[in-house]
Design a protein around this motif. Structure first.
Motif, mmCIF file in Angstrom:
data_model
loop_
_atom_site.group_PDB
_atom_site.id
_atom_site.type_symbol
_atom_site.label_atom_id
_atom_site.label_comp_id
_atom_site.label_asym_id
_atom_site.label_seq_id
_atom_site.Cartn_x
_atom_site.Cartn_y
_atom_site.Cartn_z
ATOM 1 N N MET A 174 0.845 -1.184 0.000
ATOM 2 C CA MET A 174 0.000 0.000 0.000
ATOM 3 C C MET A 174 0.887 1.243 0.000
ATOM 4 O O MET A 174 1.262 1.741 1.048
ATOM 5 N N SER A 175 1.228 1.732 -1.174
ATOM 6 C CA SER A 175 2.057 2.925 -1.283
ATOM 7 C C SER A 175 1.213 4.067 -1.828
ATOM 8 O O SER A 175 0.599 3.938 -2.893
ATOM 9 N N HIS A 176 1.194 5.161 -1.095
ATOM 10 C CA HIS A 176 0.472 6.342 -1.560
ATOM 11 C C HIS A 176 0.944 6.679 -2.967
ATOM 12 O O HIS A 176 2.139 6.665 -3.257
ATOM 13 N N THR A 177 -0.015 6.946 -3.860
ATOM 14 C CA THR A 177 0.301 7.183 -5.265
ATOM 15 C C THR A 177 -0.429 8.420 -5.754
ATOM 16 O O THR A 177 -1.622 8.577 -5.509
ATOM 17 N N ILE A 178 0.293 9.280 -6.448
ATOM 18 C CA ILE A 178 -0.283 10.493 -7.034
ATOM 19 C C ILE A 178 -0.289 10.308 -8.546
ATOM 20 O O ILE A 178 0.741 10.000 -9.153
ATOM 21 N N LEU A 179 -1.462 10.494 -9.146
ATOM 22 C CA LEU A 179 -1.617 10.387 -10.598
ATOM 23 C C LEU A 179 -1.640 11.793 -11.182
ATOM 24 O O LEU A 179 -2.447 12.628 -10.772
ATOM 25 N N LEU A 180 -0.755 12.046 -12.130
ATOM 26 C CA LEU A 180 -0.673 13.338 -12.805
ATOM 27 C C LEU A 180 -1.183 13.155 -14.231
ATOM 28 O O LEU A 180 -0.688 12.294 -14.962
ATOM 29 N N CYS A 240 2.872 8.813 -12.749
ATOM 30 C CA CYS A 240 2.576 8.522 -11.348
ATOM 31 C C CYS A 240 3.777 8.863 -10.493
ATOM 32 O O CYS A 240 4.917 8.710 -10.926
ATOM 33 N N LEU A 241 3.479 9.263 -9.278
ATOM 34 C CA LEU A 241 4.496 9.407 -8.247
ATOM 35 C C LEU A 241 4.115 8.420 -7.149
ATOM 36 O O LEU A 241 3.020 8.519 -6.591
ATOM 37 N N VAL A 242 4.979 7.464 -6.880
ATOM 38 C CA VAL A 242 4.687 6.407 -5.913
ATOM 39 C C VAL A 242 5.615 6.561 -4.710
ATOM 40 O O VAL A 242 6.834 6.631 -4.858
ATOM 41 N N SER A 291 11.168 3.401 2.050
ATOM 42 C CA SER A 291 12.580 3.249 2.444
ATOM 43 C C SER A 291 13.371 4.550 2.349
ATOM 44 O O SER A 291 14.306 4.774 3.114
ATOM 45 N N THR A 292 12.987 5.417 1.406
ATOM 46 C CA THR A 292 13.713 6.679 1.229
ATOM 47 C C THR A 292 12.881 7.897 1.611
ATOM 48 O O THR A 292 13.366 9.022 1.541
ATOM 49 N N ASN A 293 11.613 7.655 1.954
ATOM 50 C CA ASN A 293 10.696 8.741 2.304
ATOM 51 C C ASN A 293 10.572 9.759 1.167
ATOM 52 O O ASN A 293 10.540 10.971 1.392
ATOM 53 N N THR A 294 10.527 9.243 -0.070
ATOM 54 C CA THR A 294 10.401 10.083 -1.259
ATOM 55 C C THR A 294 9.363 9.474 -2.205
ATOM 56 O O THR A 294 8.888 8.354 -1.991
ATOM 57 N N TYR A 295 9.049 10.216 -3.263
ATOM 58 C CA TYR A 295 8.159 9.725 -4.315
ATOM 59 C C TYR A 295 8.981 9.438 -5.569
ATOM 60 O O TYR A 295 9.774 10.277 -5.995
ATOM 61 N N ALA A 296 8.774 8.262 -6.155
ATOM 62 C CA ALA A 296 9.472 7.883 -7.385
ATOM 63 C C ALA A 296 8.528 8.088 -8.571
ATOM 64 O O ALA A 296 7.360 7.694 -8.507
ATOM 65 N N PRO A 297 9.030 8.699 -9.663
ATOM 66 C CA PRO A 297 8.191 8.937 -10.840
ATOM 67 C C PRO A 297 8.132 7.715 -11.761
ATOM 68 O O PRO A 297 9.113 6.986 -11.901
#
Length: 103
Positions: A1-7, A69-71, A75-81
């Protein structure tokens, strides 16, 4: 369950940009399908039942000016594109799971 932002940017005009956020990647992929379904409903307002196949959905994704998407990566407390190709791959897996087929 990873928060995901859809652009999403449907047209060339940057003012058409929107975003949505979801609790998981799968929810986000379902959101992409819903965007396409809403698009079909607007184009076919008098059709009671709308059906489509995955190639039509992927053509829709490809014709969008931008979709990514930004997921969240815990582990890094970041969002990956991730790009359209990644999104299509995830949608394919999701729909295959929904259809109950595996291979």
């Amino acid at each position: 369950m990873s928060h995901t932002i859809l652009l999403v940017q449907p047209g060339r005009n940057p003012e058409t940009r929107t975003y949505s956020d979801y609790e998981s990647v799968n929810e986000c992929m379902e959101g992409v399908c819903k965007i396409y379904e809403e698009h079909l409903k607007r184009r076919n307002p008098n059709t009671p039942t709308i059906t489509y196949d995955i190639s039509q959905l992927f053509d829709f994704v490809d014709q969008l000016a931008d979709l990514s998407c930004l997921v969240y990566q815990k582990s890094t407390n970041t969002y990956a594109p991730y790009n359209k190709e990644w999104i299509k791959e995830k949608i394919y897996v999701l729909l295959r799971q929904a259809a109950g087929t595996t291979d």
